[in-house]
Design an enzyme around this catalytic site. Structure first.
Site, PDB file in Angstrom:
ATOM      1  N   SER A  77     -73.637  31.750  21.308  1.00  0.00           N
ATOM      2  CA  SER A  77     -74.555  32.878  21.074  1.00  0.00           C
ATOM      3  C   SER A  77     -74.454  33.363  19.638  1.00  0.00           C
ATOM      4  O   SER A  77     -73.388  33.248  19.000  1.00  0.00           O
ATOM      5  CB  SER A  77     -74.170  34.012  22.023  1.00  0.00           C
ATOM      6  OG  SER A  77     -74.782  35.209  21.627  1.00  0.00           O
ATOM      7  N   SER A  78     -75.546  33.966  19.169  1.00  0.00           N
ATOM      8  CA  SER A  78     -75.511  34.590  17.834  1.00  0.00           C
ATOM      9  C   SER A  78     -74.541  35.776  17.831  1.00  0.00           C
ATOM     10  O   SER A  78     -74.209  36.283  16.758  1.00  0.00           O
ATOM     11  CB  SER A  78     -76.909  35.064  17.433  1.00  0.00           C
ATOM     12  OG  SER A  78     -77.385  35.996  18.375  1.00  0.00           O
ATOM     13  N   THR A 111     -76.425  36.257  38.893  1.00  0.00           N
ATOM     14  CA  THR A 111     -77.610  36.872  38.258  1.00  0.00           C
ATOM     15  C   THR A 111     -78.845  35.983  38.427  1.00  0.00           C
ATOM     16  O   THR A 111     -79.967  36.445  38.235  1.00  0.00           O
ATOM     17  CB  THR A 111     -77.394  37.133  36.743  1.00  0.00           C
ATOM     18  OG1 THR A 111     -77.089  35.888  36.104  1.00  0.00           O
ATOM     19  CG2 THR A 111     -76.289  38.129  36.484  1.00  0.00           C
ATOM     20  N   TYR A 149     -68.004  39.971  25.277  1.00  0.00           N
ATOM     21  CA  TYR A 149     -68.930  38.840  25.434  1.00  0.00           C
ATOM     22  C   TYR A 149     -68.872  37.948  24.196  1.00  0.00           C
ATOM     23  O   TYR A 149     -68.772  36.722  24.309  1.00  0.00           O
ATOM     24  CB  TYR A 149     -70.356  39.380  25.647  1.00  0.00           C
ATOM     25  CG  TYR A 149     -71.427  38.305  25.587  1.00  0.00           C
ATOM     26  CD1 TYR A 149     -71.632  37.432  26.654  1.00  0.00           C
ATOM     27  CD2 TYR A 149     -72.237  38.155  24.451  1.00  0.00           C
ATOM     28  CE1 TYR A 149     -72.616  36.443  26.593  1.00  0.00           C
ATOM     29  CE2 TYR A 149     -73.218  37.177  24.388  1.00  0.00           C
ATOM     30  CZ  TYR A 149     -73.404  36.321  25.456  1.00  0.00           C
ATOM     31  OH  TYR A 149     -74.366  35.335  25.392  1.00  0.00           O
ATOM     32  N   ILE A 176     -82.629  30.446  31.390  1.00  0.00           N
ATOM     33  CA  ILE A 176     -82.651  29.222  30.571  1.00  0.00           C
ATOM     34  C   ILE A 176     -82.378  27.999  31.443  1.00  0.00           C
ATOM     35  O   ILE A 176     -83.052  26.969  31.335  1.00  0.00           O
ATOM     36  CB  ILE A 176     -81.641  29.322  29.410  1.00  0.00           C
ATOM     37  CG1 ILE A 176     -82.045  30.471  28.456  1.00  0.00           C
ATOM     38  CG2 ILE A 176     -81.554  27.989  28.641  1.00  0.00           C
ATOM     39  CD1 ILE A 176     -81.066  30.756  27.332  1.00  0.00           C
ATOM     40  N   ASP A 196     -74.808  26.830  40.558  1.00  0.00           N
ATOM     41  CA  ASP A 196     -75.006  28.268  40.313  1.00  0.00           C
ATOM     42  C   ASP A 196     -74.415  29.044  41.479  1.00  0.00           C
ATOM     43  O   ASP A 196     -74.390  28.541  42.610  1.00  0.00           O
ATOM     44  CB  ASP A 196     -76.517  28.594  40.173  1.00  0.00           C
ATOM     45  CG  ASP A 196     -76.770  29.857  39.358  1.00  0.00           C
ATOM     46  OD1 ASP A 196     -76.348  30.938  39.798  1.00  0.00           O
ATOM     47  OD2 ASP A 196     -77.375  29.754  38.274  1.00  0.00           O
ATOM     48  N   ASN A 212     -82.339  35.207  19.911  1.00  0.00           N
ATOM     49  CA  ASN A 212     -82.971  35.935  21.026  1.00  0.00           C
ATOM     50  C   ASN A 212     -84.004  35.065  21.725  1.00  0.00           C
ATOM     51  O   ASN A 212     -85.110  34.896  21.216  1.00  0.00           O
ATOM     52  CB  ASN A 212     -83.607  37.224  20.509  1.00  0.00           C
ATOM     53  CG  ASN A 212     -82.545  38.238  20.131  1.00  0.00           C
ATOM     54  OD1 ASN A 212     -81.817  38.046  19.172  1.00  0.00           O
ATOM     55  ND2 ASN A 212     -82.425  39.286  20.910  1.00  0.00           N
ATOM     56  N   VAL A 227     -85.450  42.762  25.542  1.00  0.00           N
ATOM     57  CA  VAL A 227     -86.541  43.637  25.114  1.00  0.00           C
ATOM     58  C   VAL A 227     -87.929  43.080  25.469  1.00  0.00           C
ATOM     59  O   VAL A 227     -88.803  43.839  25.909  1.00  0.00           O
ATOM     60  CB  VAL A 227     -86.406  43.964  23.600  1.00  0.00           C
ATOM     61  CG1 VAL A 227     -86.514  42.737  22.721  1.00  0.00           C
ATOM     62  CG2 VAL A 227     -87.436  44.973  23.165  1.00  0.00           C
ATOM     63  N   ARG A 273     -84.814  40.783  14.633  1.00  0.00           N
ATOM     64  CA  ARG A 273     -84.201  39.740  15.451  1.00  0.00           C
ATOM     65  C   ARG A 273     -84.966  38.439  15.226  1.00  0.00           C
ATOM     66  O   ARG A 273     -86.104  38.440  14.777  1.00  0.00           O
ATOM     67  CB  ARG A 273     -84.254  40.109  16.950  1.00  0.00           C
ATOM     68  CG  ARG A 273     -83.408  41.312  17.333  1.00  0.00           C
ATOM     69  CD  ARG A 273     -81.915  41.027  17.232  1.00  0.00           C
ATOM     70  NE  ARG A 273     -81.083  42.176  17.605  1.00  0.00           N
ATOM     71  CZ  ARG A 273     -80.562  43.048  16.751  1.00  0.00           C
ATOM     72  NH1 ARG A 273     -80.811  42.950  15.457  1.00  0.00           N
ATOM     73  NH2 ARG A 273     -79.795  44.028  17.172  1.00  0.00           N
TER      74      ARG A 273
HETATM   75  P1  NAD Z   1     -78.999  34.194  33.159  1.00  0.00           P
HETATM   76  O1  NAD Z   1     -78.163  35.343  33.616  1.00  0.00           O
HETATM   77  O2  NAD Z   1     -80.435  34.174  33.521  1.00  0.00           O
HETATM   78  O3  NAD Z   1     -78.344  32.830  33.630  1.00  0.00           O
HETATM   79  C1  NAD Z   1     -76.963  32.642  33.842  1.00  0.00           C
HETATM   80  C2  NAD Z   1     -76.796  31.908  35.154  1.00  0.00           C
HETATM   81  O4  NAD Z   1     -75.390  31.664  35.366  1.00  0.00           O
HETATM   82  C3  NAD Z   1     -77.287  32.728  36.367  1.00  0.00           C
HETATM   83  O5  NAD Z   1     -78.143  31.923  37.173  1.00  0.00           O
HETATM   84  C4  NAD Z   1     -76.011  33.085  37.111  1.00  0.00           C
HETATM   85  O6  NAD Z   1     -76.200  33.217  38.511  1.00  0.00           O
HETATM   86  C5  NAD Z   1     -75.100  31.929  36.734  1.00  0.00           C
HETATM   87  N1  NAD Z   1     -73.672  32.271  36.852  1.00  0.00           N
HETATM   88  C6  NAD Z   1     -73.066  33.396  36.398  1.00  0.00           C
HETATM   89  N2  NAD Z   1     -71.762  33.372  36.724  1.00  0.00           N
HETATM   90  C7  NAD Z   1     -71.548  32.212  37.404  1.00  0.00           C
HETATM   91  C8  NAD Z   1     -70.407  31.635  38.019  1.00  0.00           C
HETATM   92  N3  NAD Z   1     -69.221  32.245  38.000  1.00  0.00           N
HETATM   93  N4  NAD Z   1     -70.533  30.420  38.614  1.00  0.00           N
HETATM   94  C9  NAD Z   1     -71.752  29.789  38.652  1.00  0.00           C
HETATM   95  N5  NAD Z   1     -72.868  30.311  38.105  1.00  0.00           N
HETATM   96  C10 NAD Z   1     -72.771  31.506  37.484  1.00  0.00           C
HETATM   97  O7  NAD Z   1     -78.816  34.128  31.558  1.00  0.00           O
HETATM   98  P2  NAD Z   1     -79.591  33.241  30.474  1.00  0.00           P
HETATM   99  O8  NAD Z   1     -80.286  34.179  29.575  1.00  0.00           O
HETATM  100  O9  NAD Z   1     -80.314  32.136  31.128  1.00  0.00           O
HETATM  101  O10 NAD Z   1     -78.342  32.658  29.658  1.00  0.00           O
HETATM  102  C11 NAD Z   1     -77.849  31.332  29.817  1.00  0.00           C
HETATM  103  C12 NAD Z   1     -76.748  31.111  28.781  1.00  0.00           C
HETATM  104  O11 NAD Z   1     -77.273  31.299  27.450  1.00  0.00           O
HETATM  105  C13 NAD Z   1     -75.573  32.082  28.903  1.00  0.00           C
HETATM  106  O12 NAD Z   1     -74.391  31.404  28.565  1.00  0.00           O
HETATM  107  C14 NAD Z   1     -75.872  33.112  27.835  1.00  0.00           C
HETATM  108  O13 NAD Z   1     -74.701  33.748  27.393  1.00  0.00           O
HETATM  109  C15 NAD Z   1     -76.484  32.248  26.758  1.00  0.00           C
HETATM  110  N6  NAD Z   1     -77.338  32.973  25.800  1.00  0.00           N
HETATM  111  C16 NAD Z   1     -78.544  33.477  26.198  1.00  0.00           C
HETATM  112  C17 NAD Z   1     -79.334  34.143  25.273  1.00  0.00           C
HETATM  113  C18 NAD Z   1     -80.687  34.711  25.650  1.00  0.00           C
HETATM  114  O14 NAD Z   1     -81.380  35.240  24.748  1.00  0.00           O
HETATM  115  N7  NAD Z   1     -81.138  34.613  26.889  1.00  0.00           N
HETATM  116  C19 NAD Z   1     -78.892  34.319  23.942  1.00  0.00           C
HETATM  117  C20 NAD Z   1     -77.643  33.796  23.597  1.00  0.00           C
HETATM  118  C21 NAD Z   1     -76.888  33.113  24.520  1.00  0.00           C
END
Ligand code: NAD
Length: 356
Positions: free
Chosen positions: A146-147, A56, A170, A33, A52, A199, A214, A238
């Protein structure tokens, strides 16, 4: 963007930002995101700081976001750092107007395996971002909730005011974020908005790893002619939202009047899709680009413990207060996302045909 009404607030805000660029911090900038946020903000000519630690996230995500934003884009500065380090958060927040906080450990199963690390990043790291944003006097912090905070609620569609029992560390970390954010509003006057994503899917979502979401996992399987697995009978539902609409929700939340942009908002499409329907949709769209997918059938495996049966959002609050209107349905989002996945999986000749 697809079908944004021409009088929509989002179009207006985009023009206003282009005319008067701001400074944005995106934490988690190398993630799925985060890198989509960076790309869109740069294409709107904004000044963007990315933070970052690549735990991940990937350098290639950032490289692609910068490349796609184009030559006439805004400016970007990257800080490789960990949100568990307050000094890194202070450095990242200096001179920033808006923080879009997306750095987190986003895997539910990993949080169950290692709740301590999850809390150190998702709760203490979040607190560091809030403290640094407060000290830098940023205008607003928009953060990813998050949901998962709905836990085992049986209220359908899910509405912001009714949450159930939480089912993972989480989920607890995201609920803690919401508590701290509202507390920082009251104690320090820091403006915050929490976005409860359902999602999310789209380009740069990682198809690999044991806990991949998924949609990218199934696309990768279908492209590789590997069977897709559906846990349970496939009637689990979802609410799938295309990433461009998550970007929209962030930009609207950062720029809305203070009286409207407060508390937490569901960010979703508001449409319930079963896993069986999702499989059909992906197979149908993909078959046009990869004929091998046409005859694929899913394999049903045992339902997973703790998976909630139905998930769909009531998005009235985001619509009424932020003027958030999803521009994509799952079908149109999938068509766009598939182009990206196919272009990366196919040899160059097919690649060119797909991207045309
Ligand atoms: P992602 O894992 O692709 O992105 C998370 C980023 O945070 C990664 O680039 C990772 O390297 C970085 N990160 C992790 N720990 C760190 C730290 N200690 N210091 C600095 N950077 C750090 O995940 P995403 O899907 O892009 O999710 C982004 C946000 O949205 C998260 O908070 C996630 O919980 C939330 N979210 C995502 C979804 C989804 O469907 N993708 C749904 C609900 C909530």
């Amino acid at each position: 963007m697809t079908d944004q009404p021409s009088g929509s607030r989002y179009l207006h805000v985009r023009h206003a930002l282009t005319a008067r660029p701001r400074v944005w911090l995106v934490t988690g900038a190398a993630g799925f995101i985060g890198s989509n946020l960076v790309e869109e903000l740069l294409s709107l000519g904004q000044t963007v700081v990315g933070l970052d630690d690549f735990s991940t996230g990937k350098e290639s995500n950032l490289g692609e976001a910068l490349g796609r934003a184009g030559a006439s884009s805004g400016s970007f500065r990257f800080i490789e750092g960990d949100i568990r380090n307050l000094a890194s958060c202070h450095a990242a927040c200096a001179g920033v107007d808006y923080v879009l906080h997306h750095a987190a450990l986003a895997s539910v199963p990993e949080s169950i395996a290692d709740p301590l690390t999850n809390s150190q990043v998702n709760v203490e790291g979040f607190l560091n971002v809030l403290v640094a944003a407060r000290d830098a006097r940023v205008s607003r912090v928009v953060y990813a909730s998050s949901s998962a905070v709905y836990g085992d609620t049986i209220t359908i569609p899910q509405v912001e005011s009714v949450v159930g029992e939480l089912l993972s560390p989480y989920a607890a970390s995201k609920a803690a974020n919401e508590l701290y954010a509202t507390t920082f509003e009251r104690a320090y006057g820091l403006a915050t908005v929490g976005l409860r994503y359902f999602n999310v899917f789209g380009k740069r979502q990682d198809p690999n790893g044991a806990y991949a979401a998924v949609i990218p996992r199934w696309i990768a399987n279908l492209l590789g002619d590997v069977p897709c697995e559906i846990f349970g009978d496939g009637n689990t539902t979802r609410d799938f939202l295309y990433v461009a609409d998550v970007v929209q929700a962030n930009i609207l939340s950062a720029t809305a009047d203070a009286a409207r942009a407060r508390g937490v908002f569901n960010v979703a499409c508001g449409q319930e899709t079963s896993l069986n329907e999702l499989f059909q949709l992906i197979r149908q769209s993909l078959a046009r680009l990869h004929p091998g997918a046409r005859s694929a059938t899913p394999r049903h495996a045992e339902a997973r413990l703790g998976d909630i049966r139905r998930s769909v959002a009531n998005i009235a609050k985001a619509r009424d207060q932020l003027e958030f209107v999803p521009a994509y349905r799952p079908e149109s989002g999938l068509n766009e996302a598939l182009q990206w996945y196919v272009a990366r999986a196919m040899p160059t000749g097919v690649h060119a045909a797909v991207e045309r």
